[in-house]
Design a protein around this motif. Sequence first.
Motif, PDB file in Angstrom:
ATOM      1  N   HIS A   1       1.969   8.722  -3.079  1.00 23.43           N
ATOM      2  CA  HIS A   1       2.943   9.315  -3.995  1.00 23.43           C
ATOM      3  C   HIS A   1       4.274   9.452  -3.289  1.00 23.43           C
ATOM      4  CE1 HIS A   1      -0.329  10.454  -6.640  1.00 23.43           C
ATOM      5  NE2 HIS A   1      -0.915  11.090  -5.655  1.00 23.43           N
ATOM      6  N   GLY A   2       5.335   9.347  -4.040  1.00 27.77           N
ATOM      7  CA  GLY A   2       6.666   9.663  -3.518  1.00 27.77           C
ATOM      8  C   GLY A   2       6.996  11.106  -3.856  1.00 27.77           C
ATOM      9  N   ARG A   3       8.244  11.321  -4.312  1.00 24.79           N
ATOM     10  CA  ARG A   3       8.699  12.687  -4.596  1.00 24.79           C
ATOM     11  C   ARG A   3       7.822  13.421  -5.596  1.00 24.79           C
ATOM     12  NH1 ARG A   3      14.473  13.102  -6.837  1.00 24.79           N
ATOM     13  NH2 ARG A   3      13.408  14.660  -8.087  1.00 24.79           N
ATOM     14  N   SER A   4       7.323  12.685  -6.572  1.00 28.39           N
ATOM     15  CA  SER A   4       6.565  13.352  -7.637  1.00 28.39           C
ATOM     16  C   SER A   4       5.238  13.926  -7.124  1.00 28.39           C
ATOM     17  CB  SER A   4       6.295  12.389  -8.793  1.00 28.39           C
ATOM     18  OG  SER A   4       5.331  11.424  -8.415  1.00 28.39           O
ATOM     19  N   GLY A   5       4.839  13.551  -5.916  1.00 25.74           N
ATOM     20  CA  GLY A   5       3.613  14.111  -5.355  1.00 25.74           C
ATOM     21  C   GLY A   5       3.799  15.498  -4.757  1.00 25.74           C
ATOM     22  N   TYR A   6       5.015  15.948  -4.589  1.00 23.28           N
ATOM     23  CA  TYR A   6       5.278  17.290  -4.039  1.00 23.28           C
ATOM     24  C   TYR A   6       4.406  17.588  -2.814  1.00 23.28           C
ATOM     25  CZ  TYR A   6       8.604  18.554  -7.633  1.00 23.28           C
ATOM     26  OH  TYR A   6       9.718  18.604  -8.421  1.00 23.28           O
ATOM     27  N   GLY A   7       4.489  16.677  -1.851  1.00 26.14           N
ATOM     28  CA  GLY A   7       3.779  16.902  -0.587  1.00 26.14           C
ATOM     29  C   GLY A   7       2.465  16.143  -0.479  1.00 26.14           C
ATOM     30  N   ARG A   8       1.997  15.589  -1.593  1.00 27.36           N
ATOM     31  CA  ARG A   8       0.791  14.739  -1.525  1.00 27.36           C
ATOM     32  C   ARG A   8       1.296  13.346  -1.141  1.00 27.36           C
ATOM     33  NH1 ARG A   8       1.065  18.255  -5.420  1.00 27.36           N
ATOM     34  NH2 ARG A   8      -0.723  19.455  -6.150  1.00 27.36           N
ATOM     35  N   ARG A   9       0.879  12.849   0.020  1.00 30.35           N
ATOM     36  CA  ARG A   9       1.482  11.598   0.499  1.00 30.35           C
ATOM     37  C   ARG A   9       0.554  10.385   0.351  1.00 30.35           C
ATOM     38  NH1 ARG A   9       6.262  12.684   2.340  1.00 30.35           N
ATOM     39  NH2 ARG A   9       6.689  14.832   2.926  1.00 30.35           N
ATOM     40  N   LYS A  10      -0.496  10.337   1.125  1.00 29.74           N
ATOM     41  CA  LYS A  10      -1.264   9.084   1.170  1.00 29.74           C
ATOM     42  C   LYS A  10      -2.744   9.362   1.434  1.00 29.74           C
ATOM     43  CE  LYS A  10      -0.984   5.540   4.485  1.00 29.74           C
ATOM     44  NZ  LYS A  10      -0.163   4.660   5.291  1.00 29.74           N
ATOM     45  N   ARG A  11      -3.622   8.662   0.747  1.00 31.08           N
ATOM     46  CA  ARG A  11      -5.053   8.706   1.030  1.00 31.08           C
ATOM     47  C   ARG A  11      -5.559   7.266   1.038  1.00 31.08           C
ATOM     48  NH1 ARG A  11      -4.338  12.944   2.543  1.00 31.08           N
ATOM     49  NH2 ARG A  11      -5.093  14.948   1.858  1.00 31.08           N
ATOM     50  N   MET A  12      -6.439   6.942   1.989  1.00 30.49           N
ATOM     51  CA  MET A  12      -6.960   5.577   2.109  1.00 30.49           C
ATOM     52  C   MET A  12      -8.482   5.604   2.044  1.00 30.49           C
ATOM     53  SD  MET A  12      -4.433   4.551   5.191  1.00 30.49           S
ATOM     54  CE  MET A  12      -4.834   2.835   5.370  1.00 30.49           C
ATOM     55  N   THR A  13      -9.038   4.668   1.283  1.00 32.56           N
ATOM     56  CA  THR A  13     -10.494   4.605   1.120  1.00 32.56           C
ATOM     57  C   THR A  13     -10.972   3.176   1.288  1.00 32.56           C
ATOM     58  OG1 THR A  13     -10.249   6.307  -0.579  1.00 32.56           O
ATOM     59  CG2 THR A  13     -12.379   5.238  -0.442  1.00 32.56           C
ATOM     60  N   PRO A  14     -11.883   2.920   2.233  1.00 30.68           N
ATOM     61  CA  PRO A  14     -12.432   1.566   2.325  1.00 30.68           C
ATOM     62  C   PRO A  14     -13.358   1.281   1.139  1.00 30.68           C
ATOM     63  CG  PRO A  14     -13.128   2.957   4.188  1.00 30.68           C
ATOM     64  CD  PRO A  14     -12.434   3.842   3.215  1.00 30.68           C
ATOM     65  N   ILE A  15     -13.110   0.177   0.447  1.00 29.74           N
ATOM     66  CA  ILE A  15     -13.970  -0.240  -0.671  1.00 29.74           C
ATOM     67  C   ILE A  15     -14.096  -1.766  -0.587  1.00 29.74           C
ATOM     68  CG2 ILE A  15     -14.353  -0.193  -3.173  1.00 29.74           C
ATOM     69  CD1 ILE A  15     -12.522   2.162  -3.432  1.00 29.74           C
ATOM     70  N   ALA A  16     -15.325  -2.257  -0.563  1.00 32.72           N
ATOM     71  CA  ALA A  16     -15.540  -3.685  -0.333  1.00 32.72           C
ATOM     72  C   ALA A  16     -14.981  -4.548  -1.464  1.00 32.72           C
ATOM     73  CB  ALA A  16     -17.028  -3.955  -0.134  1.00 32.72           C
ATOM     74  N   GLU A  17     -15.153  -4.079  -2.697  1.00 36.81           N
ATOM     75  CA  GLU A  17     -14.682  -4.865  -3.843  1.00 36.81           C
ATOM     76  C   GLU A  17     -14.174  -3.918  -4.910  1.00 36.81           C
ATOM     77  OE1 GLU A  17     -17.636  -7.442  -5.497  1.00 36.81           O
ATOM     78  OE2 GLU A  17     -17.120  -8.927  -3.959  1.00 36.81           O
ATOM     79  N   VAL A  18     -13.094  -4.287  -5.549  1.00 38.71           N
ATOM     80  CA  VAL A  18     -12.619  -3.512  -6.703  1.00 38.71           C
ATOM     81  C   VAL A  18     -12.466  -4.461  -7.884  1.00 38.71           C
ATOM     82  CG1 VAL A  18     -10.775  -2.079  -7.659  1.00 38.71           C
ATOM     83  CG2 VAL A  18     -11.363  -1.882  -5.229  1.00 38.71           C
TER      84      VAL A  18
END
Length: 465
Positions: free
Chosen positions: A392-409
């Motif tokens: 998220h950018g500004r609209s996340g109000y401090g929520r920045r980045k989360r990463m999740t390994p997923i083999a296939e989407v």
Amino acid sequence: MTIENMKKKVQNDPWRLKYHVMPETGWLNDPNGAIQFDGTYHLYYQYVPEDVNGGATHWGHMTSEDMVHFNQEPIFMSPTETYDIDGVYSGSGIEKDGKIHFFYTGNVKQPGDHDYIFNGREQNVVHVVSPDGFEIERREVVIPHADFPEGFSDHIRDPKLFEKNGHYYMVLGGRTEDNKGSILVYDSPDLEKWNYHGTMIDGNEDQGYMWECPDFFELDDKDVLILSPQGILPEVYQFNNPHAAGYVIGELEWDSVKLTPETAFQEFDRGFDFYAPHTFEDDQGRRIMWVWMGIGDTNPEYMNPTVTRGWQHAMALPRELTVENGKLYQRPLPEYKEIRYNEMKRAIGAADDLAGEVYELLVEMEESKPFHLTLRQDTELIYDGEILTLKHGRSGYGRRKRMTPIAEVTQLQIFVDTSSIEIFVNDGEFVLTTRVYPEVGQDLIAFEADAKGTMTYWDLKLEEE
Ligand code: FRU
């Protein structure tokens, strides 16, 4: 702010959600006491109407006939008794002989100089009998704090009830004397007399100092324990929120009430706002989960800017749980298809005219390919073939980045509301739940992928305007 002022501010707030449960004013946290009784769905929740930052909690109350439209009911319980004066804390409900029996934690902080962890606090288990979910016939302490077993701090709370072969069980979350999490089990023939049975499972030093809000149920021939550990150590891709919520799947030995896990403790959700999940079984036999779309003890940069508008927090969409491939899958209830309007279906690559602020988006790809999705101002979902990143950018109000390994989407089902996003990946295999606060009018949707497939968009509205 007075409640009257809060009500005025709330009315003018474009971030008020359109199809999620949220407080009329003030603060909301855990779901409590969820049950379907006489056909009607009841949801209670931790609630402080007069303070956006919480305090001594009440049980707020909503009802629904369809799990989509909710009616605000009067507050069910308030912290009025000597045994719960600092909060009618979390708990659950169970039906017996045509009545609902609720059990909750009465929180008491004694005056004086205390740390309120090892001294100065009482957490009493209180039993409440209701003929209908609205009236209270009886409200009394059944396990006073003083009767809790040795070896624990003052933190033992959040009773969740279940029944097996006509016998009743209660799990409670605990913090041991040496700051580890633990699940205590009590049992009862009649919901009146309670015996301490031992612990179902005990944590180690990496698994947090306190386990809140346990939930236990049998599902798809497995035994599932849900808990919300405070202070679990972050791993690279998991447990990056201040506190986590997750589960283990295994087998319970009913005589000893010991759980043998068959999976690791897995985080439920890979977004930013998810804590204290609470389930119930409805008349159709579905295991439905409510969860607080929020979290406590956040760092100062994480914010919910609705606090200046008279309210804070909401519930995520209710979801049906199933056990598949050693995981809990979460799927939005099919009832939410009823609020779809104005369907637009596009081939991936020809979907540059989609835009919206309150909608559902279904992306179906013939095979897994990297993609880049942008929505609501500056929220990005990026898949590189191995890792799914939510930013998220500004609209996340401090929520920045989360990463999740997923083999296939191959599939995404995304529910967007004025100030929330819930992303279901691969038909509920992974879910990312988050609050965002975009400016009004920030509605463009962009999806880039070298993939074949379709995107389907629906406006979501509780009633057709
Ligand atoms: C979890 C929790 C529970 C407690 C309640 C108080 O968010 O801390 O353990 O019962 O909230 O509001």
